[in-house]
Motif scaffolding. Structure first.
Motif, mmCIF file in Angstrom:
data_model
loop_
_atom_site.group_PDB
_atom_site.id
_atom_site.type_symbol
_atom_site.label_atom_id
_atom_site.label_comp_id
_atom_site.label_asym_id
_atom_site.label_seq_id
_atom_site.Cartn_x
_atom_site.Cartn_y
_atom_site.Cartn_z
ATOM 1 N N CYS A 1 0.827 -1.214 0.000
ATOM 2 C CA CYS A 1 0.000 0.000 0.000
ATOM 3 C C CYS A 1 0.859 1.261 0.000
ATOM 4 N N ASN B 1 0.376 3.873 1.527
ATOM 5 C CA ASN B 1 0.454 4.520 2.845
ATOM 6 C C ASN B 1 1.770 4.207 3.552
ATOM 7 N N VAL C 1 -3.348 -0.668 -3.612
ATOM 8 C CA VAL C 1 -3.072 -1.857 -4.410
ATOM 9 C C VAL C 1 -4.209 -2.874 -4.362
ATOM 10 N N SER C 2 -5.092 -2.706 -3.423
ATOM 11 C CA SER C 2 -6.173 -3.693 -3.313
ATOM 12 C C SER C 2 -7.399 -3.345 -4.141
ATOM 13 N N PHE C 3 -7.742 -2.070 -4.204
ATOM 14 C CA PHE C 3 -9.021 -1.734 -4.843
ATOM 15 C C PHE C 3 -8.952 -0.849 -6.072
HETATM 16 S S1 SF4 Z 1 -7.144 -1.022 0.964
HETATM 17 FE FE1 SF4 Z 1 -5.873 0.186 -0.331
HETATM 18 S S2 SF4 Z 1 -5.481 2.046 0.766
HETATM 19 FE FE2 SF4 Z 1 -6.230 0.562 2.195
HETATM 20 S S3 SF4 Z 1 -4.411 -0.351 3.053
HETATM 21 FE FE3 SF4 Z 1 -5.068 -1.649 1.394
HETATM 22 S S4 SF4 Z 1 -3.947 -0.862 -0.304
HETATM 23 FE FE4 SF4 Z 1 -3.822 0.676 1.230
#
Ligand code: SF4
Ligand SMILES: Cc1ncc(C[n+]2csc(CCOP(=O)(O)OP(=O)(O)O)c2C)c(N)n1
Lengths: 285, 560
Positions: A19, A21, A200-202
Motif C-alpha cells: 500500500c 500509505n 493496491v487492493s481496490f
Molecule cells: S485497501 Fe488500499 S489504501 Fe487501504 S491499506 Fe489496502 S492498499 Fe492501502
C-alpha cells in the motif's frame, strides 16, 4: 536531526502489503526527524479511513476523530495552543467527500496547518467504492454502470480558492515528497498536499505504474506565486501530471486575525479567576 | 400587586429598544420584573409583542392578561382584544373607539421634534406618565443606550413630550431601589456562567433561539481574550470545540434542536474519547425547522438518548436565569471532572425571558480544573490517556504538556494508550470504564430536585427546566384557595435523581407538567422509577405556560 526511531509506534499497521500509505509514513517520519520535531511537539488530526489511521502508526500527539472531520478539531487546537505543529492526515474521500465543507472554509480561514491528503482515488477502508477523485465511468461494486460524476480536481479547487500553499506529491517519488512535506510544515498558513498514493487492493487503474508513467516534476522555471500560471497547471491531468508546489501565496494566518490572542502565552496556559470578573455582573445592573 | 404591560407591533418597529428601555427603567426603580418575548420568524412586518410584568414582589413567570397595551399598529389591537380586561389601558398612535384607549400621537410629536425615529421614546414618556412614575431612571438608561449627544438630546425631548401628553391612570406601590439585583435573560445567564467558568473557546453556527449565548460571549471576547468562532456548520462547531478541549482549554458549543441533530455524531465522539465538553441546547419546537422563535420542551428524550452507542452524558435543565448561570458554571466542572459531555438543556422561553435576580455570589464560585497540573505532568512516565482506574477516570493531560509522552485521542474503540483495538476483552473493559464514571457522579454530584410547598400536600406537581416559574405562581394561587400542593422541580434530568421523587410521590397523586405533547419527562420518571403520573398537563402550541393557566388547568382538570 533526531533519531527516526522515536516516531515508531508500537502498533502493527492494518495496511495491505504494498500500500502507498507505507512509504508515505516512512517519508513523514524522515521529515519529522529532519525538522527536529519531537513527538510531543506535533499534533496530528485525522478523520476515518485507511489514511486516517496514521495517528496510530506514528508516535506523535494525535486525535483520531470522525470521518471527514479532521480539520475542525485541528482548528480548535490552532486557537488553544499555537506552540505545536499541526498536521492533518486524511484520505481523498475523507477530505473531498465527507469533509468538503470544512476544506472550503479552512482555505478561507488559512489556519497554520499542514494537510497531507492520501489520494488513492478510491475508498479503501470500505472496500473499493468511488471517491470524489475516481475517474468518471469507472465501475465499482456500487457503481456497476460506471461513475456518473466528473472527478473533483482538488488542486484546481484549492488554487481557485487561493489557498496559501497547494502542492501535489507522489509516494513513488519519496525525495520530492519529503521536500514538499518539509515546505508545507514550514509554511505559515494552510498547506495542502494532494499525495498520489496507490491503493493496491481496490484501485486497479491508478497503480504505481500508471502514476509513474505520467507524473513529472515541475522545474525551477515554474513560478508558484503566479496565480494564472497555477490555474493552468492545475488543469493538467491525464498523460502529464505535474508534481511539486503548484501555488503559493503569503497572507495572514487564522490565529493572527484574533487581536485578543497574545503572541506568547497560548490560551491553554492562561488562568481565569471568576472573582475578578465582577464588572461583567455589573453590566446587568 | 402585579401589572402587565404589553408592547406590540411589527418587527422592525423598534420593539426591542422599547422593551429594553422600559424594562431597565422599572428595574432601576426597584420593581420586580419579568419580561418575555413573543416574536415571529421574520425581520420585518408580522406581529411581535413583548410583555413586561412589574410588581412589588418577586415575579416568576409571564401572564396573558394585559393591563396596559402599547399598540404600535392597529393589528396589535385586534390581536390582543381578548387579553384586555375591563380596566386595561390602550395606548395608541391614532383615534380608537374604545373607552379604554388613550391617544398619543407619537409619530406626529416625533416629527415635530425633528426625527420620526423617536416616536417610541415618546411612547416611553407616555407609559411612564400613565403609571405615575418620574423620568429620572429613564434618562439615565437613554444616556447609556445612545452614544451620540445629538441623538440623546432629541430622545430626552421626545421622552418629555410623551410625558406631557397623557394623564396618570395607575397608582403603583412604592418600591425602593435595590443594589443587589441584576436584570438578565436565560441566554445571557448561560453565557455569563460559561465565561465565569473559564470558557476560552466557543464555536457555534447561528440558530434561534441559541444565538444569544454566542452573542453574549462574543461581546466579551476582546476584553477577556476568549475566542468565538462562527463555524461553517454545527458539525464543525462541535468538532472544533472538541479539538480545543483536547488541547486543554475549556470549550463550549451551543445550538438548538436541529443543529443538535447535526452535532450528534460529534457528541458521541466526545463520549467515547472522554473529552470534557459543554453544549447548550436551547430548545425550540420541532421536528425539523419547527417553530423557530417559539418554545417547547420536546428534545428531552432525544438529548438523553443522543448519538449512537452507549456512553455517559449529563443533562442539566436550568429552571430560570439564576439557575442557568449556576448550572452552566457547574457544567464545566462536571464535564472536566468526569471527562464527558454535559448538555445544558434550555429553551426559548427561558432564553428570551428577562428577570431580576439576586446578584451572583462570585465568592461561592470555584473553577475546579481536573486536567493534571504541570507538577503532576512532570512526574508522569508511560502516560496512558485511557488508563483503567477504579472509578473510571483516567489522568487527563493535554498535548505538549508532557515532556516525553504523547496524548492520543481516539474515536474508535481503543486501548489504554488511545490506540485502535478490536480486542473483545478491551472493549468490555472500556465500556465498563466509561459507565463507572456515572456511578461516581450519581454518588458525588447529582442534585436532587427542589421541593417547594408544605409538608402535607394533596397533590404533587412535577416539572423540569423552565416550567419552574409558572409552577411556583400556580402553587401560590392554589394555596390561596386552601389547596395544598407541592412542586418538585428538576434541574438535573439525566441521570435522573430519584430519591426525593420516590419520597414525595408516596401515596400522592402526581401531576407532571411539561411543554410537549407526549409527556417525555413523565415517561422518563416511569422508566427510571416505575412511578406513574396520574395526570399530565401538556402544552405544545409553541407558547410557555403561565401560572394562571396552570392554576386553572389544575382546578378544572385535576380537581374538577
Ligand atoms: S485497501 Fe488500499 S489504501 Fe487501504 S491499506 Fe489496502 S492498499 Fe492501502
Ligand atoms: C459518517 C461516516 N460515514 C461513513 C463511514 C464509513 N467510511 C469509513 S472510511 C470511508 C471512506 C474512506 O475513504 P478515503 O477517505 O478515501 O480513505 P482511504 O480508506 O481510501 O484511505 C467511509 C465511507 C464512516 N466511518 N463514518
Amino acid at each position: 536531526m533526531l533519531n527516526k526511531e522515536i516516531y515508531q509506534a508500537d502498533q502493527d499497521t492494518a495496511w495491505c502489503p504494498g500500500c502507498g500509505n507505507l512509504p508515505l509514513r516512512n517519508v513523514l517520519a524522515d521529515v519529522l526527524a529532519e525538522l527536529e520535531l519531537s513527538p510531543t511537539d506535533v499534533a496530528m488530526f485525522t478523520g476515518i479511513g485507511q489514511a486516517a489511521k496514521m495517528v496510530h502508526y506514528i508516535k506523535v500527539n494525535g486525535l483520531n476523530g470522525l470521518h471527514g472531520r479532521a480539520l475542525p478539531p485541528a482548528l480548535g487546537m490552532r486557537i488553544a495552543n499555537h506552540k505545536l505543529k499541526v498536521i492533518v492526515e486524511s484520505g481523498d474521500g475523507d477530505t473531498y467527500g465527507e469533509g468538503g465543507n470544512h476544506l472550503l472554509h479552512n482555505i478561507r480561514r488559512n489556519p497554520d496547518i499542514a494537510h497531507f491528503v492520501h489520494n488513492n482515488q478510491i475508498y479503501g477502508l470500505t472496500k473499493g467504492q468511488a471517491s470524489p477523485t475516481t475517474e468518471e465511468g469507472t465501475t465499482t461494486t456500487v457503481q456497476p454502470n460506471g461513475i456518473t460524476a466528473k472527478p473533483f480536481n482538488p488542486i484546481k479547487f484549492a488554487v481557485a480558492m487561493e489557498a496559501s500553499f497547494v502542492a501535489r506529491g507522489f509516494v513513488g517519488n519519496q525525495e520530492q515528497l519529503k521536500e514538499l512535506m518539509k515546505e508545507a510544515l514550514n509554511h505559515r498558513g494552510y498547506a495542502l498536499i494532494d499525495i498520489l498514493q496507490p491503493c493496491v487492493s481496490f484501485n486497479k487503474l491508478n497503480t504505481y505504474q500508471w502514476y509513474s508513467k505520467r507524473v513529472y516534476q515541475l522545474d525551477e522555471q515554474y513560478d508558484p506565486t503566479d496565480y494564472q500560471a497555477a490555474l493552468q497547471k492545475a488543469e493538467e491531468w491525464g498523460d502529464n501530471i505535474p508534481t511539486g508546489v503548484i501555488y503559493r501565496n503569503e497572507r495572514p494566518i487564522f490565529r493572527d486575525k484574533f487581536p485578543q490572542l497574545d503572541d506568547n502565552t497560548p490560551l491553554v496556559e492562561k488562568e481565569i479567576n471568576p472573582k475578578e470578573l465582577s464588572e461583567l455582573v455589573d453590566e446587568f445592573k | 400587586m402585579k401589572l402587565n404591560l404589553v408592547v406590540g407591533g411589527a418587527a422592525g418597529q423598534g420593539l426591542k429598544t422599547l422593551n429594553y428601555i422600559l424594562s431597565k427603567t422599572f428595574f432601576r426603580k426597584g420593581f420586580s420584573i419579568y419580561s418575555s418575548k413573543d416574536y415571529m420568524s421574520r425581520v420585518r412586518g408580522g406581529h411581535n409583542f413583548m410583555s413586561i410584568r412589574i410588581g412589588d414582589e418577586e415575579i416568576t413567570g409571564p401572564t396573558t392578561e394585559e393591563d396596559i397595551l402599547l399598540a404600535l399598529n392597529e393589528e396589535t389591537i385586534e390581536l390582543h382584544q381578548d387579553k384586555l380586561v375591563d380596566d386595561s389601558t390602550i395606548l395608541y398612535d391614532g383615534e380608537l373607539e374604545d373607552r379604554r384607549s388613550v391617544n398619543l400621537s407619537a409619530s406626529e410629536i416625533a416629527k415635530e421634534i425633528g426625527n420620526s425615529k423617536v416616536a417610541s421614546t415618546v411612547f416611553i414618556g407616555g407609559v411612564l406618565k400613565i403609571l405615575g412614575l418620574d423620568l429620572a431612571e429613564t434618562k439615565e438608561v437613554l444616556d447609556e443606550y445612545f452614544e451620540d449627544e445629538e441623538i440623546k438630546e432629541i430622545n430626552y425631548k421626545a421622552l418629555e413630550a410623551g410625558y406631557q401628553e397623557v394623564e396618570t391612570d395607575y397608582q403603583l406601590p412604592s418600591v425602593s431601589k435595590t443594589d443587589n439585583q441584576i436584570l438578565i435573560d436565560g441566554n445571557q445567564a448561560v453565557g455569563l456562567g460559561a465565561v465565569m467558568a473559564g470558557v476560552q473557546f466557543y464555536s457555534a453556527y447561528p440558530m434561534t433561539p441559541s444565538t444569544g449565548v454566542m452573542n453574549y460571549i462574543a461581546n466579551q471576547e476582546n476584553k477577556l481574550g476568549i475566542v468565538v468562532e462562527q463555524a461553517e456548520d454545527e458539525i464543525a462547531a462541535i468538532n472544533m470545540a472538541i479539538g480545543a478541549s483536547y488541547s486543554g482549554v475549556r470549550a463550549m458549543t451551543g445550538t438548538s434542536g436541529g443543529g443538535f441533530a447535526l452535532m450528534n455524531e460529534g457528541l458521541g465522539l466526545a463520549g467515547v474519547a472522554e473529552t470534557p465538553l459543554v453544549i447548550a441546547e436551547v430548545q425550540r419546537p420541532g421536528p425539523a425547522t419547527g417553530l423557530p422563535t417559539r418554545t417547547e420542551q420536546s428534545d428531552l428524550s432525544f438529548v438523553i438518548n443522543s448519538s449512537q452507542g452507549e456512553f455517559p452524558l449529563v443533562v442539566l435543565a436550568p429552571k430560570d436565569a439564576q439557575d442557568a448561570f449556576h448550572q452552566t458554571f457547574r457544567a464545566f466542572n462536571l464535564a472536566e471532572k468526569y471527562q464527558l459531555p454535559v448538555i445544558i438543556l434550555s429553551d426559548q422561553f427561558l432564553a428570551d425571558s428577562k428577570k431580576n435576580i439576586t446578584e451572583f455570589d462570585l465568592d461561592s464560585l470555584t473553577i475546579k480544573r481536573s486536567i493534571m497540573s504541570d507538577e503532576e505532568a512532570e512526574k508522569i512516565e508511560d502516560y496512558k490517556r485511557y488508563q483503567l482506574t477504579e472509578d473510571g477516570i483516567s489522568p487527563l493531560a493535554y498535548p505538549g504538556q508532557l515532556e516525553d509522552e504523547v496524548v492520543v485521542f481516539d474515536s474508535d474503540e481503543h486501548d489504554q494508550e488511545g490506540h485502535i483495538t478490536e480486542d473483545a476483552d478491551t472493549r468490555v473493559k472500556m465500556v465498563d470504564k466509561r459507565a463507572k464514571k456515572i456511578e461516581k457522579l450519581i454518588d458525588e454530584d447529582l442534585a436532587e430536585p427542589e421541593y417547594i410547598g408544605p409538608e402535607k400536600i394533596d397533590y404533587l406537581l412535577v416539572g423540569w427546566g423552565s416550567t419552574y416559574g409558572p409552577l411556583l405562581e400556580a402553587r401560590e394561587k392554589l394555596a390561596q384557595d386552601d389547596c395544598q400542593v407541592g412542586v418538585l422541580s428538576f434541574s438535573d434530568v439525566w441521570p435522573l435523581p430519584t430519591a426525593k421523587l420516590e419520597e414525595k410521590a408516596e401515596n400522592i397523586e402526581l401531576i407532571v407538567v411539561e411543554n410537549n405533547s407526549t409527556g417525555q419527562f413523565s415517561k422518563l420518571i416511569r422508566s427510571e422509577t416505575g412511578i406513574k403520573a396520574s395526570e399530565k398537563i401538556l402544552k405544545y402550541d409553541g407558547r410557555p405556560f403561565t401560572g394562571f393557566e396552570l392554576y386553572n388547568a389544575i382546578k378544572e382538570e385535576v380537581m374538577f
